[in-house]
Design a protein around this motif. Structure first.
Motif, PDB file in Angstrom:
ATOM      1  N   LEU A  75     -17.509   3.713   4.754  1.00  0.00           N
ATOM      2  CA  LEU A  75     -16.264   3.587   5.514  1.00  0.00           C
ATOM      3  C   LEU A  75     -15.055   3.475   4.605  1.00  0.00           C
ATOM      4  CD1 LEU A  75     -17.538   0.950   8.103  1.00  0.00           C
ATOM      5  CD2 LEU A  75     -17.329   3.426   8.437  1.00  0.00           C
ATOM      6  N   ASN A  76     -13.929   3.851   5.137  1.00  0.00           N
ATOM      7  CA  ASN A  76     -12.643   3.630   4.488  1.00  0.00           C
ATOM      8  C   ASN A  76     -12.290   2.134   4.606  1.00  0.00           C
ATOM      9  OD1 ASN A  76     -10.673   5.192   3.155  1.00  0.00           O
ATOM     10  ND2 ASN A  76      -9.270   4.885   4.859  1.00  0.00           N
ATOM     11  N   PRO A  77     -11.284   1.646   3.873  1.00  0.00           N
ATOM     12  CA  PRO A  77     -10.916   0.231   4.002  1.00  0.00           C
ATOM     13  C   PRO A  77     -10.657  -0.217   5.441  1.00  0.00           C
ATOM     14  CG  PRO A  77      -9.898   1.142   2.060  1.00  0.00           C
ATOM     15  CD  PRO A  77     -10.572   2.293   2.757  1.00  0.00           C
ATOM     16  N   ALA A  78     -11.146  -1.428   5.718  1.00  0.00           N
ATOM     17  CA  ALA A  78     -10.924  -2.071   7.016  1.00  0.00           C
ATOM     18  C   ALA A  78      -9.611  -2.857   6.953  1.00  0.00           C
ATOM     19  CB  ALA A  78     -12.101  -2.986   7.309  1.00  0.00           C
ATOM     20  N   THR A 115     -14.303   1.400   1.385  1.00  0.00           N
ATOM     21  CA  THR A 115     -13.491   1.711   0.205  1.00  0.00           C
ATOM     22  C   THR A 115     -12.997   3.156   0.220  1.00  0.00           C
ATOM     23  OG1 THR A 115     -13.418   1.717  -2.214  1.00  0.00           O
ATOM     24  CG2 THR A 115     -15.529   2.274  -1.212  1.00  0.00           C
ATOM     25  N   CYS A 116     -11.861   3.346  -0.430  1.00  0.00           N
ATOM     26  CA  CYS A 116     -11.328   4.698  -0.607  1.00  0.00           C
ATOM     27  C   CYS A 116     -11.769   5.275  -1.954  1.00  0.00           C
ATOM     28  CB  CYS A 116      -9.812   4.681  -0.498  1.00  0.00           C
ATOM     29  SG  CYS A 116      -9.051   3.422  -1.535  1.00  0.00           S
ATOM     30  N   THR A 117     -12.624   4.558  -2.684  1.00  0.00           N
ATOM     31  CA  THR A 117     -13.157   5.080  -3.950  1.00  0.00           C
ATOM     32  C   THR A 117     -14.693   5.122  -3.878  1.00  0.00           C
ATOM     33  OG1 THR A 117     -13.089   2.870  -4.923  1.00  0.00           O
ATOM     34  CG2 THR A 117     -11.194   4.288  -5.347  1.00  0.00           C
ATOM     35  N   SER A 135     -12.820  11.605   4.510  1.00  0.00           N
ATOM     36  CA  SER A 135     -11.572  11.502   5.280  1.00  0.00           C
ATOM     37  C   SER A 135     -10.356  11.050   4.470  1.00  0.00           C
ATOM     38  CB  SER A 135     -11.703  10.450   6.380  1.00  0.00           C
ATOM     39  OG  SER A 135     -12.709  10.741   7.254  1.00  0.00           O
ATOM     40  N   GLU A 136     -10.544  10.033   3.660  1.00  0.00           N
ATOM     41  CA  GLU A 136      -9.354   9.392   3.078  1.00  0.00           C
ATOM     42  C   GLU A 136      -8.723  10.328   2.051  1.00  0.00           C
ATOM     43  OE1 GLU A 136      -6.608   7.549   0.967  1.00  0.00           O
ATOM     44  OE2 GLU A 136      -8.527   7.818  -0.064  1.00  0.00           O
ATOM     45  N   SER A 137      -7.408  10.471   2.136  1.00  0.00           N
ATOM     46  CA  SER A 137      -6.763  11.570   1.403  1.00  0.00           C
ATOM     47  C   SER A 137      -6.930  11.467  -0.118  1.00  0.00           C
ATOM     48  CB  SER A 137      -5.286  11.649   1.772  1.00  0.00           C
ATOM     49  OG  SER A 137      -4.612  10.483   1.379  1.00  0.00           O
ATOM     50  N   ILE A 288      -1.812  -4.534  -6.560  1.00  0.00           N
ATOM     51  CA  ILE A 288      -2.335  -3.375  -7.275  1.00  0.00           C
ATOM     52  C   ILE A 288      -3.663  -2.974  -6.614  1.00  0.00           C
ATOM     53  CG2 ILE A 288      -1.194  -3.980  -9.443  1.00  0.00           C
ATOM     54  CD1 ILE A 288      -3.905  -4.838 -10.544  1.00  0.00           C
ATOM     55  N   GLY A 289      -4.091  -1.731  -6.846  1.00  0.00           N
ATOM     56  CA  GLY A 289      -5.380  -1.315  -6.294  1.00  0.00           C
ATOM     57  C   GLY A 289      -5.249  -0.346  -5.144  1.00  0.00           C
ATOM     58  N   CYS A 290      -4.333   0.608  -5.263  1.00  0.00           N
ATOM     59  CA  CYS A 290      -4.215   1.701  -4.290  1.00  0.00           C
ATOM     60  C   CYS A 290      -4.214   3.006  -5.088  1.00  0.00           C
ATOM     61  CB  CYS A 290      -2.941   1.587  -3.469  1.00  0.00           C
ATOM     62  SG  CYS A 290      -2.615   3.042  -2.433  1.00  0.00           S
ATOM     63  N   PRO A 291      -5.287   3.803  -5.068  1.00  0.00           N
ATOM     64  CA  PRO A 291      -6.609   3.536  -4.512  1.00  0.00           C
ATOM     65  C   PRO A 291      -7.266   2.300  -5.171  1.00  0.00           C
ATOM     66  CG  PRO A 291      -6.347   5.867  -5.041  1.00  0.00           C
ATOM     67  CD  PRO A 291      -5.179   5.166  -5.624  1.00  0.00           C
ATOM     68  N   HIS A 292      -8.331   1.832  -4.548  1.00  0.00           N
ATOM     69  CA  HIS A 292      -9.030   0.639  -5.032  1.00  0.00           C
ATOM     70  C   HIS A 292      -9.240   0.678  -6.541  1.00  0.00           C
ATOM     71  CE1 HIS A 292     -11.021  -0.786  -1.013  1.00  0.00           C
ATOM     72  NE2 HIS A 292      -9.738  -1.112  -1.121  1.00  0.00           N
ATOM     73  N   CYS A 293      -9.039  -0.486  -7.192  1.00  0.00           N
ATOM     74  CA  CYS A 293      -9.170  -0.561  -8.654  1.00  0.00           C
ATOM     75  C   CYS A 293     -10.558  -0.134  -9.115  1.00  0.00           C
ATOM     76  CB  CYS A 293      -8.965  -2.004  -9.119  1.00  0.00           C
ATOM     77  SG  CYS A 293      -7.244  -2.494  -9.198  1.00  0.00           S
ATOM     78  N   THR A 344     -10.454  -3.841   1.996  1.00  0.00           N
ATOM     79  CA  THR A 344      -9.211  -3.543   2.701  1.00  0.00           C
ATOM     80  C   THR A 344      -8.149  -3.122   1.688  1.00  0.00           C
ATOM     81  OG1 THR A 344      -7.610  -4.434   4.285  1.00  0.00           O
ATOM     82  CG2 THR A 344      -8.431  -5.977   2.630  1.00  0.00           C
ATOM     83  N   CYS A 345      -6.920  -2.939   2.121  1.00  0.00           N
ATOM     84  CA  CYS A 345      -5.835  -2.648   1.174  1.00  0.00           C
ATOM     85  C   CYS A 345      -4.492  -3.058   1.756  1.00  0.00           C
ATOM     86  CB  CYS A 345      -5.832  -1.178   0.777  1.00  0.00           C
ATOM     87  SG  CYS A 345      -5.078  -0.082   1.996  1.00  0.00           S
ATOM     88  N   MET A 346      -3.468  -2.982   0.906  1.00  0.00           N
ATOM     89  CA  MET A 346      -2.133  -3.452   1.307  1.00  0.00           C
ATOM     90  C   MET A 346      -1.542  -2.626   2.444  1.00  0.00           C
ATOM     91  SD  MET A 346      -2.130  -1.255  -1.316  1.00  0.00           S
ATOM     92  CE  MET A 346      -2.115  -1.957  -2.947  1.00  0.00           C
ATOM     93  N   VAL A 347      -2.059  -1.416   2.658  1.00  0.00           N
ATOM     94  CA  VAL A 347      -1.482  -0.554   3.693  1.00  0.00           C
ATOM     95  C   VAL A 347      -2.168  -0.775   5.048  1.00  0.00           C
ATOM     96  CG1 VAL A 347      -1.172   1.865   4.405  1.00  0.00           C
ATOM     97  CG2 VAL A 347      -0.688   1.183   2.053  1.00  0.00           C
ATOM     98  N   VAL A 348      -3.491  -0.869   5.063  1.00  0.00           N
ATOM     99  CA  VAL A 348      -4.189  -0.950   6.350  1.00  0.00           C
ATOM    100  C   VAL A 348      -4.433  -2.389   6.818  1.00  0.00           C
ATOM    101  CG1 VAL A 348      -5.290   1.314   6.112  1.00  0.00           C
ATOM    102  CG2 VAL A 348      -6.512  -0.728   5.328  1.00  0.00           C
ATOM    103  N   GLY A 363       1.937   5.379  -6.342  1.00  0.00           N
ATOM    104  CA  GLY A 363       2.821   6.304  -5.641  1.00  0.00           C
ATOM    105  C   GLY A 363       2.453   6.398  -4.165  1.00  0.00           C
ATOM    106  N   LYS A 364       1.165   6.261  -3.872  1.00  0.00           N
ATOM    107  CA  LYS A 364       0.740   6.354  -2.475  1.00  0.00           C
ATOM    108  C   LYS A 364       1.193   5.123  -1.688  1.00  0.00           C
ATOM    109  CE  LYS A 364      -2.954   6.904   0.758  1.00  0.00           C
ATOM    110  NZ  LYS A 364      -4.301   7.291   1.094  1.00  0.00           N
ATOM    111  N   ALA A 365       0.971   3.934  -2.248  1.00  0.00           N
ATOM    112  CA  ALA A 365       1.401   2.711  -1.559  1.00  0.00           C
ATOM    113  C   ALA A 365       2.917   2.711  -1.384  1.00  0.00           C
ATOM    114  CB  ALA A 365       0.950   1.483  -2.340  1.00  0.00           C
TER     115      ALA A 365
HETATM  116 FE1  F3S Z   1      -6.912   3.414  -0.504  1.00  0.00          FE
HETATM  117 FE2  F3S Z   1      -5.388   2.032   1.105  1.00  0.00          FE
HETATM  118 FE3  F3S Z   1      -4.335   3.284  -0.918  1.00  0.00          FE
HETATM  119  S1  F3S Z   1      -7.031   3.349   1.692  1.00  0.00           S
HETATM  120  S2  F3S Z   1      -5.633   5.036  -1.292  1.00  0.00           S
HETATM  121  S3  F3S Z   1      -5.792   1.597  -1.051  1.00  0.00           S
HETATM  122  S4  F3S Z   1      -3.505   3.216   1.121  1.00  0.00           S
END
Ligand code: F3S
Length: 401
Positions: A75-78, A115-117, A135-137, A288-293, A344-348, A363-365
């Motif tokens: 799964l992607n981050p919850a 995770t997205c990694t 799925s996750e870009s 920090i950690g977008c994508p996951h570290c 999880t992550c700072m965005v979701v 850059g994504k965050a």
């Molecule tokens: Fe991953 Fe969340 Fe960034 S899903 S790529 S840490 S926006």
């Protein structure tokens, strides 16, 4: 689109309603994009996990599905750290709903690793040329570009459908002809680590959804490629890129140089961050950690935080798999008062909504936090983020990134 006899039977509902719905989704996509058939996939990664993004309607849809996935699926981050959600002030109501979503996915045989990694996890190997339904870009970009695998940027329902069937429709980035570079970016100066997020931010806007190829003076490492791809997927819609002499397809396929060439100047990167970093001045939260570290990024954060104490909220996002594999880095990071947050992550996560100014090293965050969290975001390197967190002076407006 050609379907085997067995696939026809599934489409007629002979294997149950869940698989009928799943194949209907894939056939509809295949018809739209001109797929000739369904092809087997090696793994799936499913977005649409956070209760913040899918809500009750998503929970209801997943809960109604029956059966088991046919390929390794994660799964992607919850919306929260599934084991330690209270410390980021997640409400019990949200936590309850989030747990129901995870249970609904687990019932389908999906591994509860959010995770997205996914490519950093043991047992989730991806090889050159493997067909996937991810799925996750940023994960899609990494799989296609850095690993040379083949996946379209699936939506949550189509990735889940592919996982349940073990197949996807054969179109888009599964085909050789759609993987050729369409625009060339020349970068004629040496890049520093944190420049890759900035470069991705600029290049993504220029490329849109085309396939770029980069001519760089540096040979970026995998974390730099991860940052480049994640930013391009967010500021544009780039799902595959090449770096001459670095990414695997440039060494195996004889690409023709694209007709369109753009030189990206250093000042374009400086300008982007100088203008964006005016969004706010005093971050209350640093992440920090977008994508996951990765393991290397956790090691570096641990090293930079050694013997220091953070004076602001500082969250480090990673996968639970890596956090378990490297407890020594997690201990060192948390000794400083920073929090290592998994799943999880700072965005979701709704936790970020409690802040108005957030500093990020991605850059994504940077592209997503304002729209999805209602907070302003500013950018800095990992070093600059850590300096900010421990109260050392940084130059947030410019050169220090
Ligand atoms: Fe991953 Fe969340 Fe960034 S899903 S790529 S840490 S926006």
């Amino acid at each position: 689109m050609y379907l085997t006899k067995e696939e026809e039977q599934i489409l007629n509902g002979e294997a149950g309603e869940t698989l009928r719905q799943a194949i209907e989704i894939l056939v509809a996509l295949g018809d739209i994009y001109g797929a000739d058939r369904l092809i087997p996939i090696k793994s799936a990664q499913i977005a649409g996990v956070s209760y913040k993004t899918i809500g009750d309607a998503g929970l209801e849809w997943i809960s109604d599905l029956q059966g088991k996935v046919k390929v390794p699926t994660i799964l992607n981050p919850a919306g929260m750290d599934l084991e330690n959600w209270k410390r980021l002030r997640i409400s019990p109501d949200f936590a309850e709903k989030q747990k129901l979503i995870i249970q609904a996915y687990e019932k389908l045989g999906i591994k509860c690793e959010c995770t997205c990694t996914p490519y950093t996890l043991e047992g989730f190997d991806v090889g050159y040329g493997d067909h996937l339904a991810w799925s996750e870009s940023s994960a899609v970009s990494y799989a296609n570009s850095v690993l040379g695998a083949r996946t379209n940027r699936e939506g949550g329902p189509s990735a889940l459908s592919a996982a349940l069937l073990g197949k996807t429709a054969n179109y888009g980035f599964h085909l050789d002809e759609n993987r050729l570079p369409e625009i060339l970016f020349e970068v004629e100066y040496p890049l520093e680590k944190s420049n890759y997020g900035a470069l991705g931010y600029v290049a993504g806007k220029l490329a849109g959804n085309r396939v770029p190829i980069f001519h760089l003076r540096n040979s970026p490492d995998v974390d730099e490629l991860k940052a480049l791809g994640a930013a391009m997927a967010a500021s544009g819609a780039v799902a595959l890129y090449h770096v001459e002499g670095v990414t695997p397809e440039t060494r195996r396929v004889d690409f023709k140089e694209p007709a369109e060439k753009i030189t990206i100047e250093k000042k374009q990167l400086d300008e982007v961050y100088e203008s964006l970093n005016k969004a706010c001045k005093e971050p209350e939260l640093i992440t920090i950690g977008c994508p996951h570290c990765s393991a290397a990024e956790l090691e570096k954060a641990a090293e930079l935080l050694k013997g220091k104490t953070v004076s602001k909220e500082f969250w480090v996002f990673t996968s639970r798999g890596l956090a378990k594999r490297y407890p020594e880095y997690i201990r060192e990071i948390e000794k400083s008062g920073a929090k290592v947050v998994c799943d999880t992550c700072m965005v979701v996560s709704p936790a970020t909504n409690n802040y108005s100014c957030v500093m990020v090293n991605s850059g994504k965050a940077l592209a997503y936090v304002p729209g999805m969290c209602g907070a302003q975001a500013i950018y800095g390197s990992m070093e600059a983020c850590i300096k900010e967190a421990v109260g050392e002076t940084t130059n947030k407006a410019g050169g220090s990134y």
